[in-house]
Write a protein that holds these residues in place. Structure first.
Motif, PDB file in Angstrom:
ATOM      1  N   ARG A 158       0.792  -1.232   0.000  1.00  0.00           N
ATOM      2  CA  ARG A 158       0.000   0.000   0.000  1.00  0.00           C
ATOM      3  C   ARG A 158       0.824   1.282   0.000  1.00  0.00           C
ATOM      4  N   GLY A 159       2.142   1.171  -0.022  1.00  0.00           N
ATOM      5  CA  GLY A 159       2.976   2.368  -0.017  1.00  0.00           C
ATOM      6  C   GLY A 159       3.073   2.979   1.367  1.00  0.00           C
ATOM      7  N   ASN A 160       3.557   4.205   1.423  1.00  0.00           N
ATOM      8  CA  ASN A 160       3.710   4.886   2.709  1.00  0.00           C
ATOM      9  C   ASN A 160       2.348   5.256   3.291  1.00  0.00           C
ATOM     10  N   MET A 161       2.234   5.079   4.587  1.00  0.00           N
ATOM     11  CA  MET A 161       1.002   5.429   5.298  1.00  0.00           C
ATOM     12  C   MET A 161       1.378   6.109   6.597  1.00  0.00           C
ATOM     13  N   ASN A 162       0.544   7.025   7.035  1.00  0.00           N
ATOM     14  CA  ASN A 162       0.743   7.645   8.342  1.00  0.00           C
ATOM     15  C   ASN A 162       0.410   6.650   9.444  1.00  0.00           C
ATOM     16  N   HIS A 163       1.183   6.724  10.531  1.00  0.00           N
ATOM     17  CA  HIS A 163       0.952   5.876  11.700  1.00  0.00           C
ATOM     18  C   HIS A 163       0.187   6.692  12.734  1.00  0.00           C
ATOM     19  N   TYR A 164      -0.965   6.195  13.166  1.00  0.00           N
ATOM     20  CA  TYR A 164      -1.799   6.880  14.147  1.00  0.00           C
ATOM     21  C   TYR A 164      -1.821   6.099  15.455  1.00  0.00           C
ATOM     22  N   LYS A 165      -2.185   6.787  16.544  1.00  0.00           N
ATOM     23  CA  LYS A 165      -2.369   6.107  17.827  1.00  0.00           C
ATOM     24  C   LYS A 165      -3.485   5.094  17.709  1.00  0.00           C
ATOM     25  N   GLN A 166      -3.412   4.026  18.515  1.00  0.00           N
ATOM     26  CA  GLN A 166      -4.455   3.002  18.431  1.00  0.00           C
ATOM     27  C   GLN A 166      -5.832   3.572  18.744  1.00  0.00           C
ATOM     28  N   TYR A 167      -6.805   3.108  17.999  1.00  0.00           N
ATOM     29  CA  TYR A 167      -8.221   3.493  18.094  1.00  0.00           C
ATOM     30  C   TYR A 167      -8.468   4.967  17.771  1.00  0.00           C
ATOM     31  N   ILE A 190     -10.713  10.577  14.456  1.00  0.00           N
ATOM     32  CA  ILE A 190     -10.125  11.357  13.370  1.00  0.00           C
ATOM     33  C   ILE A 190     -10.717  11.030  11.998  1.00  0.00           C
ATOM     34  N   LYS A 191     -11.089   9.804  11.722  1.00  0.00           N
ATOM     35  CA  LYS A 191     -11.615   9.363  10.420  1.00  0.00           C
ATOM     36  C   LYS A 191     -10.633   9.648   9.272  1.00  0.00           C
ATOM     37  N   TYR A 192      -9.384   9.268   9.468  1.00  0.00           N
ATOM     38  CA  TYR A 192      -8.387   9.473   8.424  1.00  0.00           C
ATOM     39  C   TYR A 192      -8.692   8.598   7.210  1.00  0.00           C
ATOM     40  N   LYS A 193      -8.227   9.018   6.036  1.00  0.00           N
ATOM     41  CA  LYS A 193      -8.507   8.303   4.780  1.00  0.00           C
ATOM     42  C   LYS A 193      -7.495   7.185   4.514  1.00  0.00           C
ATOM     43  N   LYS A 194      -6.247   7.402   4.942  1.00  0.00           N
ATOM     44  CA  LYS A 194      -5.199   6.408   4.700  1.00  0.00           C
ATOM     45  C   LYS A 194      -4.256   6.415   5.889  1.00  0.00           C
ATOM     46  N   GLY A 195      -4.064   5.242   6.492  1.00  0.00           N
ATOM     47  CA  GLY A 195      -3.158   5.155   7.620  1.00  0.00           C
ATOM     48  C   GLY A 195      -3.271   3.818   8.326  1.00  0.00           C
ATOM     49  N   TYR A 196      -2.511   3.698   9.406  1.00  0.00           N
ATOM     50  CA  TYR A 196      -2.567   2.461  10.181  1.00  0.00           C
ATOM     51  C   TYR A 196      -2.351   2.762  11.655  1.00  0.00           C
ATOM     52  N   GLU A 197      -2.791   1.802  12.460  1.00  0.00           N
ATOM     53  CA  GLU A 197      -2.628   1.861  13.914  1.00  0.00           C
ATOM     54  C   GLU A 197      -2.009   0.543  14.352  1.00  0.00           C
ATOM     55  N   THR A 198      -1.308   0.565  15.473  1.00  0.00           N
ATOM     56  CA  THR A 198      -0.791  -0.659  16.062  1.00  0.00           C
ATOM     57  C   THR A 198      -1.650  -0.984  17.268  1.00  0.00           C
ATOM     58  N   HIS A 199      -2.273  -2.154  17.249  1.00  0.00           N
ATOM     59  CA  HIS A 199      -3.126  -2.578  18.351  1.00  0.00           C
ATOM     60  C   HIS A 199      -2.432  -3.675  19.140  1.00  0.00           C
ATOM     61  N   ASN A 200      -2.573  -3.617  20.453  1.00  0.00           N
ATOM     62  CA  ASN A 200      -1.941  -4.637  21.282  1.00  0.00           C
ATOM     63  C   ASN A 200      -2.979  -5.602  21.832  1.00  0.00           C
TER      64      ASN A 200
END
Length: 141
Positions: free
Chosen positions: A84-93, A98-108
């Motif tokens: 998927r190419g570069n994506m912004n990293h956001y805080k979990q949940y 925010i309802k971002y269009k492209k990004g990822y979160e790390t969930h534990n």
């Protein structure tokens, strides 16, 4: 009491009825295989440089939903970036706010809401438009 089984798109949790019952969407289809929900730890581990890895890249790139398991957090990041190419990293949940269009979160896995839906491994939860998925991993690195 009548119970319905449905998912509200773009909302992970939401309130229903005048009683304000909190509903939790399943966190993706963590390990849906043949319509059977299993734990994410039961998904097969895919490794870099294999046909399974290449297939995962194509599936993540071209499908609306996907879930895979790799060995390490670095592998998870590499798989997501390759597909998927570069994506912004956001805080979990944070998507809930925010309802971002492209990004990822790390969930534990220390969060009960993850464990209740079979997400028993740490993971990246990614989204791009209406496409989304999980990449589970066994080791932080």
């Amino acid at each position: 009491m009548k119970v319905y089984n449905f998912e509200v798109e773009d909302w992970h949790t939401y309130y229903v009825s005048g009683s304000e019952v909190l509903v939790h969407n399943q966190c993706g289809d963590s390990a849906r295989v043949d319509d059977e929900i299993r734990k994410s730890s039961e998904l097969p581990v895919i490794k870099r440089g294999t046909k399974e890895w290449d297939d995962a890249v194509e599936i993540i790139r071209n499908s609306r939903r996907s879930n895979f398991r790799v060995e390490t957090a670095s592998d998870a990041n590499a798989l997501l970036k390759e597909a998927r190419g570069n994506m912004n990293h956001y805080k979990q949940y944070s998507y809930e706010k925010i309802k971002y269009k492209k990004g990822y979160e790390t969930h534990n896995i220390k969060n009960a809401r993850e464990l209740t839906v079979g997400n028993d491994l740490q993971h990246i939860k990614w989204r791009e438009g209406k496409s989304r998925g999980h990449i589970f991993y066994d080791k932080p690195n």
